[in-house]
Scaffold this motif. Structure first.
Motif, mmCIF file in Angstrom:
data_model
loop_
_atom_site.group_PDB
_atom_site.id
_atom_site.type_symbol
_atom_site.label_atom_id
_atom_site.label_comp_id
_atom_site.label_asym_id
_atom_site.label_seq_id
_atom_site.Cartn_x
_atom_site.Cartn_y
_atom_site.Cartn_z
ATOM 1 N N GLY A 92 -31.108 -30.933 -48.446
ATOM 2 C CA GLY A 92 -31.870 -30.146 -47.905
ATOM 3 C C GLY A 92 -33.127 -29.259 -48.518
ATOM 4 N N ILE A 93 -33.228 -29.698 -49.942
ATOM 5 C CA ILE A 93 -33.902 -28.618 -50.472
ATOM 6 C C ILE A 93 -35.106 -28.708 -50.940
ATOM 7 C CG2 ILE A 93 -33.995 -26.703 -52.528
ATOM 8 C CD1 ILE A 93 -31.753 -25.997 -51.126
ATOM 9 N N GLU A 94 -36.287 -28.211 -50.638
ATOM 10 C CA GLU A 94 -37.128 -28.849 -50.939
ATOM 11 C C GLU A 94 -38.194 -28.355 -52.538
ATOM 12 O OE1 GLU A 94 -40.213 -30.142 -52.072
ATOM 13 O OE2 GLU A 94 -40.916 -29.874 -50.499
ATOM 14 N N PRO A 95 -37.827 -28.518 -53.504
ATOM 15 C CA PRO A 95 -37.895 -27.927 -54.509
ATOM 16 C C PRO A 95 -39.275 -26.968 -54.760
ATOM 17 C CG PRO A 95 -36.849 -30.167 -54.683
ATOM 18 C CD PRO A 95 -37.385 -30.340 -53.326
ATOM 19 N N ARG A 96 -40.123 -27.523 -54.306
ATOM 20 C CA ARG A 96 -41.626 -27.485 -54.394
ATOM 21 C C ARG A 96 -42.357 -26.343 -53.008
ATOM 22 N NH1 ARG A 96 -45.023 -33.205 -53.953
ATOM 23 N NH2 ARG A 96 -42.495 -33.173 -52.668
ATOM 24 N N ASP A 136 -32.215 -32.799 -57.695
ATOM 25 C CA ASP A 136 -30.689 -32.897 -59.024
ATOM 26 C C ASP A 136 -30.916 -32.114 -60.278
ATOM 27 O OD1 ASP A 136 -30.051 -35.628 -57.191
ATOM 28 O OD2 ASP A 136 -32.103 -35.864 -57.055
ATOM 29 N N ASN A 137 -31.868 -32.306 -60.611
ATOM 30 C CA ASN A 137 -32.602 -31.463 -61.783
ATOM 31 C C ASN A 137 -32.351 -29.987 -61.739
ATOM 32 O OD1 ASN A 137 -32.160 -34.351 -62.947
ATOM 33 N ND2 ASN A 137 -35.138 -34.333 -62.200
ATOM 34 N N MET A 138 -31.837 -29.533 -60.736
ATOM 35 C CA MET A 138 -31.750 -28.057 -60.765
ATOM 36 C C MET A 138 -30.836 -27.363 -60.159
ATOM 37 S SD MET A 138 -35.610 -27.762 -58.370
ATOM 38 C CE MET A 138 -35.444 -26.315 -58.324
ATOM 39 N N ILE A 139 -29.810 -28.317 -60.840
ATOM 40 C CA ILE A 139 -28.776 -27.397 -59.724
ATOM 41 C C ILE A 139 -27.313 -27.243 -60.844
ATOM 42 C CG2 ILE A 139 -25.845 -28.796 -58.371
ATOM 43 C CD1 ILE A 139 -27.346 -30.917 -56.475
ATOM 44 N N VAL A 140 -26.892 -25.938 -60.359
ATOM 45 C CA VAL A 140 -26.025 -25.335 -61.461
ATOM 46 C C VAL A 140 -24.869 -26.260 -60.898
ATOM 47 C CG1 VAL A 140 -25.103 -23.602 -61.962
ATOM 48 C CG2 VAL A 140 -27.364 -23.555 -61.714
#
Length: 379
Positions: A92-96, A136-140
């Motif tokens: 559900g995350i909106e990265p922007r 996908d590229n922001m996940i720890v």
């Protein structure tokens, strides 16, 4: 390579700050020493400035509750299913989202975000960094805890759908844990024999990491009696648990200290909008820390804007919390709370190069953030 040179380092491990350089390479902290020299490295001069680990939020909904879109556009609660453990916050995350921009500009470099508290079981929280165009590229870490909720929220949201008391909320959680345990036992007995396996159940499957202690229950609880209901159920099923919000924690600090569970305290910079918040106090995190509890301070963003996480720590200090405990409560403690302290939460060799440079104590409203680095890149 990058050298952050000559700053007063508050590493969130040692109580006393010290002046040193930080050498960063390939997104990691390589060395923390005085007078580092590395040929060809970019230098950020932090002389006269203060250097902190990136701040860590242990409990929020940032990225799921979109900035400026209102409740109708938010994605942090499933309102049609009181048991929604099969949902994942990362979906559900909106990265922007503008809130992510404000977070990183304020030095909040790691977020633990997930579903809200409408449901008895709401789904899993994700830990991510607030920079990028694709989650996908922001996940720890993709799934760190299973959200569950006690108290007024499930009662209010599902009052007309079969959940109007605290007893019913507790029973629904127990029911899912019983069913998941039975499902687990059947899978184990079946082994590799596909014909003996139970029919796949997405909700029960989602609860298996909780039963295996690969992730804790993340229990929304404001009122003291709800703390102990949550803990009672966790002990009954031998699962890990963290307590979230803990509004009345200062009233039962000694009892919570005996339990040795991690506590995420907040949001406190808001009006007491319901009965279970009537004892809200900025003294709570300090009282709990002095009692020996593991305390994180949270915004529950967007309840409090994400950018005000350091301010919340400052208000706790004003109410009596030890300043070093307050620093830990927005750095290393939430990193441990979210089970990502191997990467973030302190300035130590080998960890991600998430660094905040300020011209004073970040708890004070007059302090300016001069630079923020995430994975060694200035953002």
């Amino acid at each position: 390579m990058l050298i952050i040179k000559g700053g007063l380092i508050h590493n969130a491990i040692d109580r006393e700050p010290f002046i040193a350089d930080i050498l960063i390479d390939e997104g990691k902290i390589v060395k923390i020493e005085k007078e580092i020299v590395s040929e060809g490295a970019e230098v950020f001069d932090a002389t006269g400035l203060e250097v902190y680990p990136g701040f860590v939020e242990a409990h929020c909904h940032t990225g799921l509750d979109g900035y400026g879109i209102g409740y109708e556009g938010a994605d942090y609660n499933e309102m049609n299913d009181i048991v929604a453990c099969h949902l994942r916050g990362m979906d559900g995350i909106e990265p922007r989202d503008q809130a992510l921009v404000e977070a990183r500009e304020a030095g909040v470099t790691t977020l633990c975000a997930g579903p809200g508290s409408a449901n008895v079981l709401g789904g899993t929280f994700v830990v991510y960094k607030p920079v990028g165009n694709r989650i996908d590229n922001m996940i720890v870490k993709p799934e760190v805890a299973m959200k569950c909720a006690f108290g007024e929220n499930p009662k209010r949201c599902y009052r007309e759908k079969g959940n109007s008391s605290r007893m019913t909320t507790a029973a629904r959680l127990r029911e899912m844990l019983f069913k998941a345990r039975e499902y687990q036992q059947k899978l184990e007995r079946a082994g590799d024999d596909a014909e003996k396996r139970p029919a796949f159940d997405m909700k029960l499957n989602a609860m298996l990491p909780v039963l295996r202690k690969e992730m804790p229950l993340k229990a929304h609880a404001h009122q003291a009696d709800d703390f102990f209901t949550a803990l009672r159920i966790a002990r009954e099923f031998d699962v890990d648990i963290t307590l979230e919000h803990v509004t009345e924690g200062h009233l039962v600090a000694d009892e919570l200290a005996k339990e040795n569970v991690m506590l995420a305290v907040g949001p406190t910079l808001t009006h007491a909008t319901k009965f279970e918040l009537r004892n809200k106090s900025w003294e709570t995190p300090g009282v709990l820390a002095k009692a020996g509890c593991h305390v994180s301070i949270i915004t529950d963003a967007p309840v409090i804007p994400q950018k005000y996480l350091p301010l919340c720590a400052g208000l706790a200090v004003k109410a009596g919390m030890d300043p070093f405990d307050a620093l830990k409560a927005i750095t290393i403690n939430p990193a441990e709370h979210a089970r990502v302290a191997d990467r973030v939460g302190s300035l130590e060799v080998g960890k991600d190069a998430d660094v905040v440079v300020t011209n004073g104590c970040p708890f004070e409203v007059s302090t300016e953030v001069k630079a923020v680095f995430i994975d060694g890149v200035r953002v």
